[in-house]
Motif scaffolding. Structure first.
Motif, PDB file in Angstrom:
ATOM      1  N   LEU A 194      -5.758  -3.645  -7.181  1.00 18.64           N
ATOM      2  CA  LEU A 194      -4.904  -3.494  -5.999  1.00 18.64           C
ATOM      3  C   LEU A 194      -3.470  -3.120  -6.349  1.00 18.64           C
ATOM      4  CD1 LEU A 194      -6.259  -6.575  -4.049  1.00 18.64           C
ATOM      5  CD2 LEU A 194      -6.549  -4.178  -3.407  1.00 18.64           C
ATOM      6  N   SER A 195      -3.018  -3.486  -7.555  1.00 14.80           N
ATOM      7  CA  SER A 195      -1.623  -3.246  -7.890  1.00 14.80           C
ATOM      8  C   SER A 195      -1.374  -1.792  -8.315  1.00 14.80           C
ATOM      9  CB  SER A 195      -1.165  -4.202  -8.993  1.00 14.80           C
ATOM     10  OG  SER A 195      -1.981  -4.048 -10.128  1.00 14.80           O
ATOM     11  N   PHE A 242       9.202  -9.341   3.693  1.00  8.83           N
ATOM     12  CA  PHE A 242       7.750  -9.499   3.817  1.00  8.83           C
ATOM     13  C   PHE A 242       7.173  -8.692   4.998  1.00  8.83           C
ATOM     14  CE2 PHE A 242       4.209 -12.174   5.556  1.00  8.83           C
ATOM     15  CZ  PHE A 242       3.276 -11.930   4.570  1.00  8.83           C
ATOM     16  N   PRO A 243       7.747  -8.827   6.212  1.00  7.96           N
ATOM     17  CA  PRO A 243       7.162  -8.089   7.343  1.00  7.96           C
ATOM     18  C   PRO A 243       7.143  -6.572   7.142  1.00  7.96           C
ATOM     19  CG  PRO A 243       8.680  -9.761   8.150  1.00  7.96           C
ATOM     20  CD  PRO A 243       8.854  -9.702   6.660  1.00  7.96           C
ATOM     21  N   GLU A 244       8.235  -5.995   6.661  1.00  9.49           N
ATOM     22  CA  GLU A 244       8.254  -4.537   6.541  1.00  9.49           C
ATOM     23  C   GLU A 244       7.297  -4.062   5.454  1.00  9.49           C
ATOM     24  OE1 GLU A 244      12.455  -4.641   5.856  1.00  9.49           O
ATOM     25  OE2 GLU A 244      12.278  -3.623   3.933  1.00  9.49           O
ATOM     26  N   THR A 245       7.121  -4.902   4.424  1.00 14.51           N
ATOM     27  CA  THR A 245       6.176  -4.543   3.365  1.00 14.51           C
ATOM     28  C   THR A 245       4.754  -4.452   3.922  1.00 14.51           C
ATOM     29  OG1 THR A 245       7.558  -5.735   1.797  1.00 14.51           O
ATOM     30  CG2 THR A 245       5.329  -5.191   1.081  1.00 14.51           C
ATOM     31  N   LEU A 246       4.380  -5.457   4.713  1.00 14.22           N
ATOM     32  CA  LEU A 246       3.033  -5.452   5.280  1.00 14.22           C
ATOM     33  C   LEU A 246       2.811  -4.242   6.167  1.00 14.22           C
ATOM     34  CD1 LEU A 246       2.209  -9.068   6.405  1.00 14.22           C
ATOM     35  CD2 LEU A 246       1.515  -7.855   4.339  1.00 14.22           C
ATOM     36  N   GLU A 247       3.800  -3.929   6.978  1.00 17.34           N
ATOM     37  CA  GLU A 247       3.621  -2.804   7.894  1.00 17.34           C
ATOM     38  C   GLU A 247       3.490  -1.488   7.137  1.00 17.34           C
ATOM     39  OE1 GLU A 247       5.880  -2.734  11.613  1.00 17.34           O
ATOM     40  OE2 GLU A 247       6.158  -4.897  11.390  1.00 17.34           O
ATOM     41  N   SER A 248       4.254  -1.326   6.063  1.00 11.09           N
ATOM     42  CA  SER A 248       4.103  -0.097   5.273  1.00 11.09           C
ATOM     43  C   SER A 248       2.736  -0.057   4.601  1.00 11.09           C
ATOM     44  CB  SER A 248       5.171  -0.003   4.181  1.00 11.09           C
ATOM     45  OG  SER A 248       6.443  -0.035   4.737  1.00 11.09           O
ATOM     46  N   LEU A 306       1.708  -1.716  -2.458  1.00 16.62           N
ATOM     47  CA  LEU A 306       3.063  -2.009  -1.989  1.00 16.62           C
ATOM     48  C   LEU A 306       3.269  -3.519  -1.871  1.00 16.62           C
ATOM     49  CD1 LEU A 306       3.545   0.700   0.810  1.00 16.62           C
ATOM     50  CD2 LEU A 306       4.295   0.771  -1.580  1.00 16.62           C
ATOM     51  N   LEU A 307       2.217  -4.211  -1.479  1.00 17.69           N
ATOM     52  CA  LEU A 307       2.312  -5.664  -1.363  1.00 17.69           C
ATOM     53  C   LEU A 307       2.383  -6.310  -2.755  1.00 17.69           C
ATOM     54  CD1 LEU A 307       2.391  -8.135   0.463  1.00 17.69           C
ATOM     55  CD2 LEU A 307      -0.094  -8.005   0.692  1.00 17.69           C
ATOM     56  N   CYS A 308       1.648  -5.760  -3.713  1.00 13.64           N
ATOM     57  CA  CYS A 308       1.712  -6.277  -5.087  1.00 13.64           C
ATOM     58  C   CYS A 308       3.107  -6.057  -5.674  1.00 13.64           C
ATOM     59  CB  CYS A 308       0.681  -5.594  -5.974  1.00 13.64           C
ATOM     60  SG  CYS A 308      -1.011  -5.871  -5.469  1.00 13.64           S
ATOM     61  N   GLN A 309       3.630  -4.860  -5.466  1.00 13.93           N
ATOM     62  CA  GLN A 309       4.957  -4.553  -5.972  1.00 13.93           C
ATOM     63  C   GLN A 309       5.983  -5.514  -5.363  1.00 13.93           C
ATOM     64  OE1 GLN A 309       5.644  -2.560  -8.392  1.00 13.93           O
ATOM     65  NE2 GLN A 309       7.825  -3.044  -8.272  1.00 13.93           N
ATOM     66  N   TYR A 310       5.823  -5.767  -4.074  1.00 14.29           N
ATOM     67  CA  TYR A 310       6.705  -6.709  -3.379  1.00 14.29           C
ATOM     68  C   TYR A 310       6.611  -8.102  -4.010  1.00 14.29           C
ATOM     69  CZ  TYR A 310       8.208 -10.071   0.101  1.00 14.29           C
ATOM     70  OH  TYR A 310       8.819 -11.132   0.710  1.00 14.29           O
TER      71      TYR A 310
END
Ligand code: ARG
Length: 588
Positions: free
Chosen positions: A445-446, A515-521, A530-534
């Motif tokens: 996933l990363s 966190f919210p903007e990461t999920l939406e992207s 993108l979530l892993c990078q976050y």
């Protein structure tokens, strides 16, 4: 609150007020901390369109921007960037909102119905590593979309129909004729891989058997009761095997999500009829084809989408066209409408890219799918071995998923035992399971899914770098603060006063609120990486905070605020990992 989107909207309005309506503000997290928290790059583009000086337009936008409640500083920079520094007050209030919210302040965008088509193994054989990426990426996307409030329909489009089943049924019927009680058949089916190998061998070497296999295909398609029985028996065993793999992986695909190729079989003639009625069919060398101008071969020759072979057989594409009726069809009177999806994601390897482009184009041309429905092929690259070639066993065979997951757990167990020999064995086993499976999933996933990636046990199980064990360990470490600190109630959701006096506290706060903007992207672009990078950046921000700001040794409000930062970080890591399908542990 989605910070990036909020800034984008506010600055978009300011651009409009400054004479550039409709120009996007193009807001991104700042490249460097000294530039503030976010930067807006849209002014330059807008100035170009307006043929005006970007620096001057930036000043105008600045004058029109309403950001007082969010930002303490907005500055023009360079040729026309805007640098934005959020205010301490705003950050502190937003943290309190997130801390009291089970959803960590993630917005719920307008809910849509999203079909996620993933895993989809061919049931003739045991699942192998080729199915891993689709299964893992699809499951993470489904979880993220669900969390954002969408209605998610998981679809496991298994390959459970087609000519290879003739051979398998013929082989199964041999076993059944030797032992009518079914005992021998069951034994043989317990190793699907071996069963397939034997059937294939017999098919290749025994002409009578090959004939019998072909006859089975015809019988099966004609609805012969005993053929169907054997087919069902084989399909059931094979599906049970898949479910075991899903269970072990912690993938949320159940029997209710299975709608395989066989399901659509009865509707294929109707697909052809509908295509014919639209005047889309033409015959080429005995086959029924759809020719669309946008599909051409290398030399510009027309490239057909074949929907029926000259021998009358239907194809993979025909089935996918039928499936689209059920998924997205609107207003059909015949009941072939199940979900009225707004968005359909197909998670398969990139080699199927052309197939999906063609299916989507034909479906749209034929009016099977209305314009507003988004059809997306979520393609991914290959998993490679250390030698840079497709991942194989040492002897060059395909790697069975079950074996690979077993190895992941065994290797993780060694590591855990080395690191925490004092823990009782059952606990070490449990940790090894979560770490081993988590490592395999996170390694996949990363990566940006579009690229090939090299599978490496050492890398994915490392406690350093962007890995599952690193993130799981970061989580457990924060939880240990709460075990060590005397008199700290395990807070749960609570309304905490945050106080961001130190730069490291502030940096952590900004990350937490992203966190919210990461999920939406991640959901919009179908990019779990993108979530892993976050997560990796969040863990880094936490380390910076933890090294610079004593927590348990602090006093009064500072201590309370820092503990609350710890807790919110732990919850954000846990939620993010959960959305990736990865477990966390209180202790490692
Ligand atoms: N069974 C296919 C394969 O193994 C994947 C199915 C993907 N889904 C679809 N609707 N075509 O390649």
């Amino acid at each position: 609150m989605n910070l990036r989107k909020t800034l984008e909207e506010r600055l978009g309005a300011a651009l409009a007020a400054a004479g550039a309506p409709g120009s996007p503000a193009v807001v991104k997290p700042a490249a460097r901390a000294q530039f503030g928290d976010y930067q807006a790059n849209g002014v330059m583009g807008a100035a170009k369109t307006l043929k005006t000086n970007p620096r001057q337009l930036a000043e105008k936008v600045l004058a029109a921007a309403r950001l007082d409640d969010l930002a303490e500083k907005v500055e023009p920079a360079g040729p026309g960037f805007l640098n934005i520094t959020l205010s301490r007050m705003f950050l502190e209030t937003q943290l309190a909102v997130a801390a009291c919210d089970e959803r960590l302040a993630a917005d719920t965008p307008a809910s849509r119905t999203v079909v996620v088509d993933y895993s989809g193994p061919n049931l003739a054989k045991e699942m192998h590593v080729g199915h891993l990426r689709s299964t893992i990426i699809g499951d993470a996307l489904a979880r993220i979309l669900e969390f954002l409030g969408h209605r998610v329909v998981r679809q496991n489009h298994v390959g459970d129909w087609g000519t290879q089943f003739g051979m398998l049924i013929a082989h199964l019927e041999q076993a059944l004729s030797r032992d009518p009680s079914g005992g021998q058949a069951d034994t043989e089916l317990s190793d699907l891989e071996e069963f397939y190998r034997k059937a294939k061998q017999q098919f290749d070497n025994d002409a009578d058997f090959a004939d019998a296999s072909r006859a089975e295909v015809v019988k099966l398609q004609g609805g012969d009761a005993s053929s169907l029985d054997s087919w069902r028996r084989f399909r059931e065993v094979s599906l049970r095997h898949c479910e075991q793999v899903y269970d072990r992986l912690g993938v949320r695909l159940g029997s209710a999500d299975v709608r395989g190729e066989s399901y659509y079989n009865d509707y294929l003639p109707q697909v052809l009829e509908a295509l014919g009625a639209k005047g889309l069919l033409s015959e080429s060398q005995g086959a029924q084809c759809v020719f669309l101008d946008e599909f051409q071969g290398k030399d510009g020759e027309p490239l057909p989408v074949i929907v029926r072979k000259s021998d009358g057989g239907f194809l993979y594409a025909t089935t996918d066209l039928a499936a689209l009726w059920f998924r997205a069809g609107r207003g059909r009177a015949d009941g072939l409408v199940d979900w009225q999806a707004d968005r359909i994601l197909y998670v398969t390897d990139s080699r199927q890219e052309l197939h999906f482009r063609q299916v989507f184009a034909v479906a749209r041309r034929a009016g099977f799918v209305s314009e507003g429905v988004s059809l997306e092929h979520v393609g991914f690259g290959m998993m490679l071995g250390a030698d840079g070639k497709p991942f194989k066993t040492r002897t060059g065979g395909t790697v069975k998923l079950m074996d690979m997951l077993g190895e992941a757990e065994a290797r993780a167990f060694e590591l855990v035992t080395l690191k925490s020999p004092e823990l009782p064995e059952p606990q070490r086993r449990e940790i090894a399971r979560a770490v081993g499976i988590g490592a395999v999933k996170y390694a996949d996933l990363s990566q940006n899914r579009a690229t090939d990636y090299v599978f490496s046990w050492d890398k994915m199980l490392s406690l350093e770098g962007n890995t599952a064990p690193y993130m799981q360990y970061a989580y457990a470490r924060i939880r240990s603060i709460f075990r060590k600190g005397e008199g700290i109630a395990d807070c749960g959701l609570r309304n905490e006063e945050f106080s961001l006096g130190e730069p490291a506290e502030r940096a952590l706060a900004v990350k937490l609120l992203q966190f919210p903007e990461t999920l939406e992207s991640a959901a919009a672009e179908c990019l779990p990486n993108l979530l892993c990078q976050y997560l990796y950046e969040l863990a880094g921000a936490f380390m910076g905070f933890y090294e610079n700001c004593p927590v348990l040794k602090a006093e009064g409000e500072t201590r309370a605020s820092r503990l609350a930062l710890c807790e919110l970080t732990a919850r954000t890591i846990q939620k993010s990992l959960d959305l990736l399908g990865i477990e966390t542990l209180e202790q490692m």
